[in-house]
Design an enzyme around this catalytic site. Structure first.
Site, PDB file in Angstrom:
ATOM      1  CG  ASP A   1      -2.255   0.644   0.972  1.00  0.00           C
ATOM      2  OD1 ASP A   1      -2.286   1.885   0.991  1.00  0.00           O
ATOM      3  OD2 ASP A   1      -3.256  -0.053   0.753  1.00  0.00           O
TER       4      ASP A   1
ATOM      5  CG  HIS B   1      -5.147   4.117   1.126  1.00  0.00           C
ATOM      6  ND1 HIS B   1      -4.709   2.854   0.806  1.00  0.00           N
ATOM      7  CD2 HIS B   1      -6.404   4.204   0.646  1.00  0.00           C
ATOM      8  CE1 HIS B   1      -5.655   2.205   0.149  1.00  0.00           C
ATOM      9  NE2 HIS B   1      -6.705   3.007   0.028  1.00  0.00           N
TER      10      HIS B   1
ATOM     11  CB  SER C   1      -9.213   1.080  -0.008  1.00  0.00           C
ATOM     12  OG  SER C   1      -8.651   1.248  -1.276  1.00  0.00           O
TER      13      SER C   1
END
Length: 646
Positions: free
Chosen positions: A184, A244, A405
């Site tokens: 990621d 994220h 996600s």
């Protein structure tokens, strides 16, 4: 801050007749629990018991847990037809409250449960007696658990997290280690809720600037930053750059039950570690095929079992597909957030129909698919909560994010629990078990395969724990040498197979090699045909080593001898040489005395602007620099000389 939950997995006590019982798991669709019902033989008086845990040995423990082992009184809930307020309470029983056919009673510590049940059954023949299960759950010690609706949602759907937690908590000693690669933006591995579950490379010494374990990466203590081509940073994590990945990592496996932050899924086992692999950069999170493939290969070589890929591209990337196809890891992938029908516009890697790929859509709190989630009855394997998901953020912060996600790491966490519970389970078996254990909803019927959404508990009780035993059988490898008509060369024929049906790799090399040599990535790959056979022409006499490894890491090494009538060695009179511009020297090759064929030697320069070499080995320096001169025989033996022009 203490939070309390009532576990759905409850012990049911019912007045009945019988002396023996058997427990049968039954699936309650669209509910938050899977209960067990009892089948009884009709003989003498006895207790009828139904327990969420289908093991008779645990019934006493559940009974004692009604209000704690050390409590002076025990609470039970009684349901029956009739006026419960008019109950004649047996000795040692107190009626606490009664309303609408449900009563709460307390049993003194000295009261015998069987005697109490028998006495009450005389008043209420349809009596059902259930402990008032109020546990101080370790998961409820995490302050953010109360807002993690995907784990604990009394209003609509959830993933049966509390049942899975209860089931695994008493089985921790039998669970095995699981490594999840979070590929990621990178995550803040110093976060208070992530530090304890971050993977550590045992072969690397932190901060010494060396590649201690010789895997090609310097200071890869907790993973690697493939986007920056250097080791991970140690501080200064920002929400803009790492938000994220940090949010994703928290969903996969933030420490559960530590009294801090949120409850992660995979950490319930106590055997989870997360590998930190950064390939995406910037607020939106973008990265390249190269970095992603490198990260996948790194994860594979360093022992990861599952890869979380909360990312995607609408371009069919053959290199990435190849990396995933060859991998033994399970890849859990996001379906995307553009409201696209993936049957018309596939997203990758989620749309690859491979037995080690799972594609996940975004489910919202009412059970339906989120309006922006991509969808497909063929390509989206299941949905999972992904709307307003509360998880970790950099610098010990927490917050909400929405998207596939966020759905993806919930499934990754569930897969990690399955992997830890079933020792020896493969990626394909994990995928099959996870999907077959899903709950189903009519709201998802036209947008997700079979209308499935994640259930983390059902796969854990679907089969006995010993179902998937570790594969300890090595591959079967046969290697033979035969003459090639009209040539001095010989044919090496390799046949390799494994009882799993999969071979991770088959390679060969000239010389008497060890398994460790091939583990380091050396040797030449052999492509096998549909008959599990591959061939190579050999022109150098001597020993050849053939190596095969299956997905469980079992290895086989065999050796064969080639007797081709050609040289077996070549040496040069110089292996390195320095000279000034315009100067010359001559390279002379010496071949083994044996071998009538392939003795012609040719010379080549890696950079003719720096130095040239003639057909007889005369080297002429042209300009400042470094060049490699290679001598090669007709049977492809080589020797090299490094030339430095000053």
């Amino acid at each position: 801050m203490k939070k309390w939950i009532a576990l759905t997995a409850a012990l049911m006590l019912t007045a009945a007749t019988g002396t023996a019982f058997g427990l049968e798991i039954q699936d309650i669709e669209n509910g938050s629990a899977i209960l067990a019902e009892a089948a009884w033989a009709e003989t003498d008086d006895s207790l009828s018991v139904a327990a969420a845990e289908a093991e008779a040995s645990e019934l006493k423990a559940l009974e004692d847990a009604a209000d704690g082992d050390t409590a002076e009184k025990r609470e039970y809930i009684l349901t029956a037809c009739g006026d419960l307020q008019a109950m004649h309470t047996p000795e040692g029983v107190t009626l606490v409250d009664s309303c609408d056919g449900i009563a709460l009673i307390e049993l003194a510590k000295t009261a015998d449960l069987a005697d109490v049940t028998e006495a009450l059954a005389q008043q209420y023949p349809d009596l059902v007696l259930q402990p008032n299960f109020i546990y101080e759950s370790a998961i409820s010690g995490d302050p953010g658990y109360s807002v993690q609706w995907g784990l604990n949602n009394s209003e609509s759907v959830d993933i049966d997290f509390s049942q899975a937690y209860s089931f695994l908590n008493s089985r921790r000693d039998s669970l095995v280690e699981t490594v999840v690669a979070v590929i990621d933006t990178g995550f803040d591995y110093t976060h208070e809720d992530l530090a304890g579950v971050t993977w550590t490379n045992p072969g690397e010494v932190p901060g010494n600037g060396k590649d201690d374990d010789k895997n090609g990466y310097v200071d890869d203590v907790h993973g690697y930053d493939f986007a920056a081509r250097k080791h991970l940073r140690e501080s200064g994590f920002s929400n803009t750059e790492y938000g994220h990945g940090t949010h994703v990592a928290g969903i996969v496996g933030a420490e559960t039950g530590n009294g801090i932050g949120v409850a992660g899924i995979g950490s319930v086992s106590g055997k989870l570690s997360m590998m930190n692999l950064r390939v995406l950069t910037g607020y939106g999170g973008t990265g390249s095929t190269y970095d992603l493939v490198q990260a996948i290969r790194y994860a594979e070589k360093n022992g990861a079992d599952i890869c979380n890929l909360s990312m995607g591209s609408y371009e069919d990337d053959s290199l990435m597909r190849q990396a995933i196809t060859k991998s033994k890891m399970l890849f859990v992938c996001a379906a995307g957030n553009e409201r696209v029908n993936l049957e018309e516009n596939p997203i990758y890697p989620g749309s690859y129909h491979l037995d080690n790929v799972i594609c996940v859509g975004n489910q919202q709190k009412d059970g339906s698919l989120y309006r922006q989630s991509n969808y497909s009855r063929l390509s989206v394997d299941l949905a999972a909560p992904g709307t307003r998901i509360y998880s970790t953020l950099p610098a010990n912060q927490y917050g909400e994010k929405t998207g596939t996600s966020m759905s993806t790491p919930l499934v990754t966490g569930a897969a990690a629990l399955i992997h830890s519970y079933y020792d020896g389970i493969t990626a394909a078996q994990t995928r099959e078990l996870l999907l077959s254990g899903c709950s189903r909803s009519s709201a998802l019927a036209d947008v997700v395969a079979s209308g499935r959404y994640l259930n983390v508990y059902r796969p854990l009780i679907a089969k006995p724990q010993e179902t998937y035993l570790p594969d300890k059988t090595p591959p079967v490898v046969e290697a033979s040498v035969s003459a090639i008509e009209g040539s001095y060369k010989e044919l090496l024929t390799i046949k390799a197979a494994d009882d799993s049906g999969i071979l991770e790799e088959v390679r060969y090399a000239r010389g008497s090699r060890t398994k460790a040599y091939f583990r380091g990535g050396s040797g030449y790959e052999v492509e096998l045909d549909e008959f599990d056979t591959g061939t190579r022409n050999m022109g150098v006499p001597g020993t050849y080593s053939v190596y095969a490894r299956d997905p469980s890491g079992n290895e086989t090494l065999v050796k064969v001898t080639c007797t081709a009538d050609a040289p077996s060695s070549i040496k040069l009179n110089y292996t390195k040489k320095s000279l000034a511009k315009g100067k010359t020297f001559r390279l002379r090759a010496t071949l083994s005395a044996s071998g009538a064929n392939g003795r012609k030697v040719t010379y080549t320069s890696s950079n003719r602007k720096v130095a040239t070499v003639s057909s007889t080995g005369k080297v002429t320096a042209k300009k400042k620099g470094t060049v490699t001169i290679t001598a090669k025989t007709g049977n492809l033996l080589t020797a090299k000389c490094k030339v430095t022009v000053k």
